[in-house]
Scaffold this motif. Structure first.
Motif, PDB file in Angstrom:
ATOM      1  N   ALA A 227       0.807  -1.325  -0.061  1.00 14.63           N
ATOM      2  CA  ALA A 227      -0.039  -0.077   0.153  1.00 14.63           C
ATOM      3  C   ALA A 227       0.803   1.110   0.001  1.00 14.63           C
ATOM      4  N   ALA A 228       2.117   1.390   0.895  1.00 14.39           N
ATOM      5  CA  ALA A 228       2.872   2.426   0.893  1.00 14.39           C
ATOM      6  C   ALA A 228       3.686   2.448  -0.531  1.00 14.39           C
ATOM      7  N   LEU A 229       4.192   1.399  -1.104  1.00 13.19           N
ATOM      8  CA  LEU A 229       4.677   1.500  -2.353  1.00 13.19           C
ATOM      9  C   LEU A 229       3.690   2.095  -3.486  1.00 13.19           C
ATOM     10  N   CYS A 230       2.416   1.663  -3.485  1.00 10.37           N
ATOM     11  CA  CYS A 230       1.664   2.122  -4.324  1.00 10.37           C
ATOM     12  C   CYS A 230       1.331   3.733  -4.219  1.00 10.37           C
ATOM     13  N   GLU A 231       0.993   3.911  -2.934  1.00  7.33           N
ATOM     14  CA  GLU A 231       0.773   5.253  -2.636  1.00  7.33           C
ATOM     15  C   GLU A 231       2.082   6.286  -3.106  1.00  7.33           C
ATOM     16  N   VAL A 232       3.242   5.944  -2.916  1.00  8.86           N
ATOM     17  CA  VAL A 232       4.263   6.839  -3.288  1.00  8.86           C
ATOM     18  C   VAL A 232       4.389   6.853  -4.913  1.00  8.86           C
ATOM     19  N   GLN A 233       3.966   6.037  -5.576  1.00 10.84           N
ATOM     20  CA  GLN A 233       3.922   6.043  -7.019  1.00 10.84           C
ATOM     21  C   GLN A 233       3.078   6.871  -7.435  1.00 10.84           C
ATOM     22  N   ALA A 234       1.613   6.797  -6.838  1.00 13.29           N
ATOM     23  CA  ALA A 234       0.695   7.462  -7.200  1.00 13.29           C
ATOM     24  C   ALA A 234       1.034   8.875  -7.114  1.00 13.29           C
ATOM     25  N   ARG A 235       1.506   9.288  -5.742  1.00 16.26           N
ATOM     26  CA  ARG A 235       1.766  10.534  -5.376  1.00 16.26           C
ATOM     27  C   ARG A 235       2.857  11.393  -6.226  1.00 16.26           C
ATOM     28  N   GLN A 236       3.790  10.656  -6.720  1.00 10.88           N
ATOM     29  CA  GLN A 236       4.672  11.123  -7.743  1.00 10.88           C
ATOM     30  C   GLN A 236       4.151  11.177  -9.105  1.00 10.88           C
TER      31      GLN A 236
ATOM     32  N   CYS B  31      -2.401   8.728 -17.274  1.00  5.65           N
ATOM     33  CA  CYS B  31      -1.524   8.667 -18.478  1.00  5.65           C
ATOM     34  C   CYS B  31       0.086   8.299 -18.098  1.00  5.65           C
ATOM     35  N   LEU B  32       0.475   8.907 -17.205  1.00  5.52           N
ATOM     36  CA  LEU B  32       1.853   8.840 -16.802  1.00  5.52           C
ATOM     37  C   LEU B  32       2.298   7.476 -16.098  1.00  5.52           C
ATOM     38  N   LEU B  33       1.379   6.915 -15.308  1.00  9.54           N
ATOM     39  CA  LEU B  33       1.516   5.552 -14.843  1.00  9.54           C
ATOM     40  C   LEU B  33       1.343   4.549 -15.583  1.00  9.54           C
ATOM     41  N   GLY B  34       0.722   4.603 -16.702  1.00 10.69           N
ATOM     42  CA  GLY B  34       0.352   3.689 -17.726  1.00 10.69           C
ATOM     43  C   GLY B  34       1.465   3.676 -18.946  1.00 10.69           C
ATOM     44  N   ASP B  35       2.216   4.895 -19.051  1.00 12.00           N
ATOM     45  CA  ASP B  35       3.002   5.218 -20.238  1.00 12.00           C
ATOM     46  C   ASP B  35       4.397   5.428 -19.702  1.00 12.00           C
ATOM     47  N   PRO B  36       5.048   4.499 -19.661  1.00 13.82           N
ATOM     48  CA  PRO B  36       6.687   4.860 -18.968  1.00 13.82           C
ATOM     49  C   PRO B  36       7.219   6.111 -19.800  1.00 13.82           C
ATOM     50  N   ASP B  37       7.063   5.997 -21.268  1.00 13.42           N
ATOM     51  CA  ASP B  37       7.539   6.908 -21.894  1.00 13.42           C
ATOM     52  C   ASP B  37       7.158   8.344 -21.920  1.00 13.42           C
ATOM     53  N   LEU B  38       5.799   8.221 -21.835  1.00 16.11           N
ATOM     54  CA  LEU B  38       5.207   9.724 -21.401  1.00 16.11           C
ATOM     55  C   LEU B  38       5.498  10.186 -20.230  1.00 16.11           C
ATOM     56  N   ALA B  39       5.937   9.487 -19.027  1.00 20.28           N
ATOM     57  CA  ALA B  39       6.114   9.912 -17.926  1.00 20.28           C
ATOM     58  C   ALA B  39       7.415  10.488 -17.873  1.00 20.28           C
ATOM     59  N   GLU B  40       8.294   9.833 -18.768  1.00 23.32           N
ATOM     60  CA  GLU B  40       9.903  10.550 -18.827  1.00 23.32           C
ATOM     61  C   GLU B  40       9.805  11.878 -19.447  1.00 23.32           C
ATOM     62  N   GLU B  41       8.960  11.972 -20.493  1.00 23.23           N
ATOM     63  CA  GLU B  41       8.928  13.155 -21.288  1.00 23.23           C
ATOM     64  C   GLU B  41       7.949  14.056 -20.173  1.00 23.23           C
ATOM     65  N   ALA B  42       7.246  13.901 -19.472  1.00 20.65           N
ATOM     66  CA  ALA B  42       6.544  14.961 -18.330  1.00 20.65           C
ATOM     67  C   ALA B  42       7.409  15.128 -17.315  1.00 20.65           C
ATOM     68  N   VAL B  43       8.351  14.348 -16.932  1.00 24.01           N
ATOM     69  CA  VAL B  43       9.189  14.934 -15.987  1.00 24.01           C
ATOM     70  C   VAL B  43      10.383  15.708 -16.535  1.00 24.01           C
TER      71      VAL B  43
ATOM     72  N   LEU C 166      -2.726  -2.902 -10.192  1.00 25.46           N
ATOM     73  CA  LEU C 166      -3.896  -2.098 -10.848  1.00 25.46           C
ATOM     74  C   LEU C 166      -3.529  -0.709 -11.145  1.00 25.46           C
ATOM     75  N   LEU C 167      -2.855  -0.191 -10.288  1.00 23.21           N
ATOM     76  CA  LEU C 167      -2.575   1.370 -10.529  1.00 23.21           C
ATOM     77  C   LEU C 167      -1.601   1.715 -12.051  1.00 23.21           C
ATOM     78  N   ARG C 168      -0.857   0.464 -12.427  1.00 21.06           N
ATOM     79  CA  ARG C 168      -0.208   0.725 -13.611  1.00 21.06           C
ATOM     80  C   ARG C 168      -0.767   0.019 -14.754  1.00 21.06           C
ATOM     81  N   HIS C 169      -1.988  -0.606 -14.780  1.00 15.83           N
ATOM     82  CA  HIS C 169      -2.314  -1.444 -15.731  1.00 15.83           C
ATOM     83  C   HIS C 169      -2.969  -0.458 -16.731  1.00 15.83           C
ATOM     84  N   PRO C 170      -2.343  -0.430 -18.019  1.00 14.38           N
ATOM     85  CA  PRO C 170      -2.817   0.465 -18.935  1.00 14.38           C
ATOM     86  C   PRO C 170      -4.450   0.416 -19.307  1.00 14.38           C
ATOM     87  N   ASP C 171      -4.788  -1.029 -19.197  1.00 11.39           N
ATOM     88  CA  ASP C 171      -6.139  -1.293 -19.707  1.00 11.39           C
ATOM     89  C   ASP C 171      -7.337  -0.742 -18.508  1.00 11.39           C
ATOM     90  N   LEU C 172      -6.917  -0.856 -17.150  1.00 11.91           N
ATOM     91  CA  LEU C 172      -7.858  -0.536 -16.214  1.00 11.91           C
ATOM     92  C   LEU C 172      -7.426   1.019 -16.043  1.00 11.91           C
TER      93      LEU C 172
END
Length: 175
Positions: A29-38, A101-113, A145-151
Motif C-alpha cells: 500500500a505504501a509503495l502504491c501510494e508513493v507511485q501515485a503521489r509522484q 497517463c503517466l502511470l500507464g505509459d513510461p515514455d510519457l512519464a519520462e517526457e513529462a518529468v 492495478l495502478l499501472r495497468h494501462p487497460d484499467l
C-alpha cells in the motif's frame, strides 16, 4: 510552492489509490501510494505551472471527483459521513487523468518529468521521481492495478490529448 498544491496532490493521490488499490499488505500500500503521489505531483506541476495558477486553484478549488467516480464505477458507498468525504472535493479530474497517463505509459512519464525542468515548481529543489520513472519489481507488483494501462484507460483517456498538447514544446496550458 509545494504547500500551495498539497491539498490537491494529497486528495488526488488518495482517489487514485482507492480506485486502484495495492495488492498486498501495508508495504505494498505504501509503495502504491508513493507511485501515485509522484505521478500526481508531476501532473499537478504541469497543470498548474506557476504560483498564480496554484493560487487560483487554491481559491476556486479543483472540482472534485464525481466524474471520475462515474467513469470508473467507484463511489462513496462506504463513506457516508460528510467530514469523511470532504477530501473528495479537492480531487482534480485533469490531474488524476494526467497521472493515470503517466502511470500507464513510461515514455510519457519520462517526457513529462523532463518538461518539469522548464517550470518553476522543481527549480532549486532536489526532486526525484524514481518510483514513477524506474519502478522495481516490488513497485510494479504493489501497484499492479495502478499501472495497468487497460484499467487506467477510462481515466487516462479523459484528458490524454490535453496532456499531449501541454507537453508539446512552446505550448502553454489554457484552462
Amino acid at each position: 510552492m509545494l504547500a500551495d498544491l498539497s491539498p490537491l496532490i494529497a486528495a488526488t493521490t488518495q482517489w487514485l489509490v482507492r480506485a486502484y488499490p495495492a495488492s498486498g499488505g501495508a508495504l505494498a500500500a505504501a509503495l502504491c501510494e508513493v507511485q501515485a503521489r509522484q505521478a500526481v505531483t508531476v501532473a499537478a506541476w504541469l497543470r498548474y505551472p506557476t504560483a498564480m495558477d496554484a493560487a487560483l486553484v487554491g481559491m476556486a478549488g479543483p472540482g472534485g471527483c464525481a466524474r471520475l467516480d462515474w467513469v470508473t464505477g467507484a463511489g462513496t458507498d462506504e463513506d457516508t459521513d460528510e467530514d469523511a468525504v470532504a477530501w473528495r472535493t479537492w480531487v482534480d479530474e485533469v490531474v488524476a487523468s494526467w497521472a493515470a497517463c503517466l502511470l500507464g505509459d513510461p515514455d510519457l512519464a519520462e517526457e513529462a518529468v523532463g518538461a518539469l525542468h522548464d517550470g518553476g515548481h522543481a527549480r532549486g529543489l532536489p526532486v526525484e521521481f524514481r518510483r514513477l520513472l524506474a519502478p522495481d519489481a516490488g513497485d510494479r507488483a504493489a501497484a499492479a492495478l495502478l499501472r495497468h494501462p487497460d484499467l487506467l484507460a477510462p481515466v487516462a483517456d479523459l484528458h490524454h490529448a490535453q496532456l499531449r498538447t501541454r507537453l508539446t514544446p512552446g505550448q502553454a496550458l489554457i484552462a
